[in-house]
Design an enzyme around this catalytic site. Structure first.
Site, PDB file in Angstrom:
ATOM      1  N   LEU A   1     -27.655   2.985  -0.986  1.00  8.37           N
ATOM      2  CA  LEU A   1     -26.578   2.296  -1.532  1.00  8.37           C
ATOM      3  C   LEU A   1     -26.315   3.997  -0.703  1.00  8.37           C
ATOM      4  CD1 LEU A   1     -23.934   2.036  -4.712  1.00  8.37           C
ATOM      5  CD2 LEU A   1     -23.911   3.833  -2.508  1.00  8.37           C
TER       6      LEU A   1
ATOM      7  N   THR B   1     -22.794   7.827  -1.889  1.00  7.80           N
ATOM      8  CA  THR B   1     -22.687   7.227  -3.575  1.00  7.80           C
ATOM      9  C   THR B   1     -21.183   7.812  -4.172  1.00  7.80           C
ATOM     10  OG1 THR B   1     -24.621   7.267  -3.766  1.00  7.80           O
ATOM     11  CG2 THR B   1     -23.570   7.990  -5.304  1.00  7.80           C
TER      12      THR B   1
ATOM     13  N   LYS C   1     -20.836   6.490   9.318  1.00 16.29           N
ATOM     14  CA  LYS C   1     -19.936   7.410  10.437  1.00 16.29           C
ATOM     15  C   LYS C   1     -20.821   6.527  11.616  1.00 16.29           C
ATOM     16  CE  LYS C   1     -21.114  11.351   8.118  1.00 16.29           C
ATOM     17  NZ  LYS C   1     -20.436  10.984   6.375  1.00 16.29           N
TER      18      LYS C   1
ATOM     19  N   ASP D   1     -26.765   2.451  -7.558  1.00 12.76           N
ATOM     20  CA  ASP D   1     -28.120   2.850  -6.316  1.00 12.76           C
ATOM     21  C   ASP D   1     -29.441   2.279  -7.213  1.00 12.76           C
ATOM     22  OD1 ASP D   1     -27.519   5.333  -4.800  1.00 12.76           O
ATOM     23  OD2 ASP D   1     -25.594   4.340  -6.741  1.00 12.76           O
TER      24      ASP D   1
HETATM   25  P1  AMP Z   1     -22.315  12.814   3.805  1.00 13.56           P
HETATM   26  O1  AMP Z   1     -22.342  12.573   5.847  1.00 13.56           O
HETATM   27  O2  AMP Z   1     -22.611  13.894   4.204  1.00 13.56           O
HETATM   28  O3  AMP Z   1     -21.693  11.452   3.559  1.00 13.56           O
HETATM   29  O4  AMP Z   1     -23.923  12.456   3.875  1.00 13.56           O
HETATM   30  C1  AMP Z   1     -24.734  11.782   4.668  1.00 13.56           C
HETATM   31  C2  AMP Z   1     -26.209  11.332   3.610  1.00 13.56           C
HETATM   32  O5  AMP Z   1     -26.674  12.466   3.440  1.00 13.56           O
HETATM   33  C3  AMP Z   1     -25.680  10.746   2.315  1.00 13.56           C
HETATM   34  O6  AMP Z   1     -26.514   9.924   1.211  1.00 13.56           O
HETATM   35  C4  AMP Z   1     -25.436  12.498   1.666  1.00 13.56           C
HETATM   36  O7  AMP Z   1     -25.887  11.892   0.109  1.00 13.56           O
HETATM   37  C5  AMP Z   1     -26.840  12.751   2.236  1.00 13.56           C
HETATM   38  N1  AMP Z   1     -26.671  14.031   2.259  1.00 13.56           N
HETATM   39  C6  AMP Z   1     -26.329  15.373   3.317  1.00 13.56           C
HETATM   40  N2  AMP Z   1     -25.687  15.930   2.847  1.00 13.56           N
HETATM   41  C7  AMP Z   1     -26.908  16.385   1.139  1.00 13.56           C
HETATM   42  C8  AMP Z   1     -26.390  17.101   0.359  1.00 13.56           C
HETATM   43  N3  AMP Z   1     -26.322  18.798   0.794  1.00 13.56           N
HETATM   44  N4  AMP Z   1     -27.036  17.504  -0.601  1.00 13.56           N
HETATM   45  C9  AMP Z   1     -27.710  15.631  -0.953  1.00 13.56           C
HETATM   46  N5  AMP Z   1     -27.012  15.038  -0.330  1.00 13.56           N
HETATM   47  C10 AMP Z   1     -26.782  14.975   1.169  1.00 13.56           C
HETATM   48 MG    MG Z   2     -27.904   8.327   2.158  1.00 13.01          MG
HETATM   49 MG    MG Z   3     -28.523   6.892  -1.020  1.00 10.86          MG
END
Ligand code: AMP
Ligand code: MG
Ligand code: MG
Length: 306
Positions: A118, A121, A220, A50
């Protein structure tokens, strides 16, 4: 040719080349094996990939476009990078396209570039590398207008690693083949690492035939573009502007829609709050307003949406 192209075309072409270089850095860190994981918060890891990918992207774009505002997920970065990380190329294939009239005269100070070096992660550290993307989103004033989604671990038919998807509103998209999602089904794609009771309640309100749990906002949206899912639902805060700017621009350049769970677009100017408090709802080939209506009022109220 390159010097004469409007700023937005050069920013897009430079972002395509830079995202590819960042993808190489992300593969190299994994190959070396020392991920250097630091916890930024609960369920919010950061790795050497990252940090290094962000330095490469921001140093390269700031060098080429010194007056454009750039906001990266990993905060202030040391921009004193080795020559190998300083990308000077502009993607020639992209520059062959003609600039939509509406963006021809946009000034550098009207842009904000949102960088997620990135995305996914957590999945990167857990070996689900196909979920990982590099996201570079280009906003003009409030609107997400252009985007790059680079997938470093996608294997091309000729064995080459990585592919780069782009979208620019008014021009279209490139780097992938659009496939409609299957008729007679309703497949939702959603988080695999940031769920909670509220989010589950929203998922339950859709009569889905399948729920895919994958990492990253970029991946997604790729699933929507390639017909693997009909809607992306994330009914809780947590995603940030750098997660959604590029995916929103690419999806909407393909005719889809990415909003909060109330059906409103987020603003991407430099002064906005980074967190997307009202969640994410994205779809392609669907009646988006009808999907918004399905989100329970209780869930909307809990995230501060109307
Ligand atoms: P995900 O769908 O959970 O993979 O999240 C999509 C993006 O949003 C990724 O970059 C995650 O790190 C960020 N993200 C979603 N929810 C959170 C959370 N509760 N805390 C930190 N980052 C989040
Ligand atoms: Mg992200
Ligand atoms: Mg990121």
């Amino acid at each position: 040719m390159a010097a004469a192209a409007p700023v937005i075309m050069r920013v897009m072409a430079s972002s395509i080349s830079t995202a590819k270089r960042a993808g190489g850095i992300i593969r190299d860190v994994l190959k070396k094996g020392d991920l250097g994981i630091v916890d930024k918060g609960k369920n919010d890891p950061q790795t050497e990939a990252d940090r290094s990918a962000q330095r490469c992207i921001i140093a390269s774009l700031a060098n080429k476009f010194p007056t454009v505002k750039i906001i990266g997920e990993e905060g202030g970065s040391d921009l004193n990078v080795c020559d190998d990380w300083l990308v000077n190329d502009l993607d020639e294939g992209f520059l062959q396209q003609s600039c939509p009239a509406e963006w021809k005269d946009v000034k550098p100070e009207d842009f904000v570039i949102w960088v997620d070096p990135l995305d996914g992660t957590a999945e990167y550290t857990q070996g689900h590398v196909e979920h990982v993307t590099v996201l570079i989103g280009i906003a003009v004033k409030d609107a997400a207008v252009g985007g790059i989604i680079h997938q470093p671990f996608y294997q091309q038919p000729d064995g080459e690693m990585g592919r780069t998807i782009w979208g620019l509103k008014g021009l279209g998209t490139g780097g992938f083949t659009a496939v409609p999602a299957p008729a007679g089904q309703f497949i939702i794609t959603t988080t695999r690492s940031h769920s909670n009771a509220l989010h589950q309640q929203a998922l339950n309100a859709f009569a889905s035939t399948e729920v895919l749990k994958v990492g990253g906002a970029g991946f997604k949206v790729l699933q929507l573009l390639e017909g693997k899912a009909h809607a992306y639902v994330f009914a809780t805060p947590g995603c940030k502007k750098w997660d959604t700017c590029a995916p929103e621009a690419v999806l909407e350049a393909q005719g889809g829609c990415l909003t909060n769970i109330n059906g409103e677009h987020y603003a991407y100017n430099a002064d906005v709050e980074h967190v997307n408090r009202q969640g994410v709802l994205a779809s392609l080939g669907q009646n988006h307003a009808a999907l918004v209506e399905k989100i329970p009022a209780e869930v909307r109220a809990a995230v501060g949406a109307k």
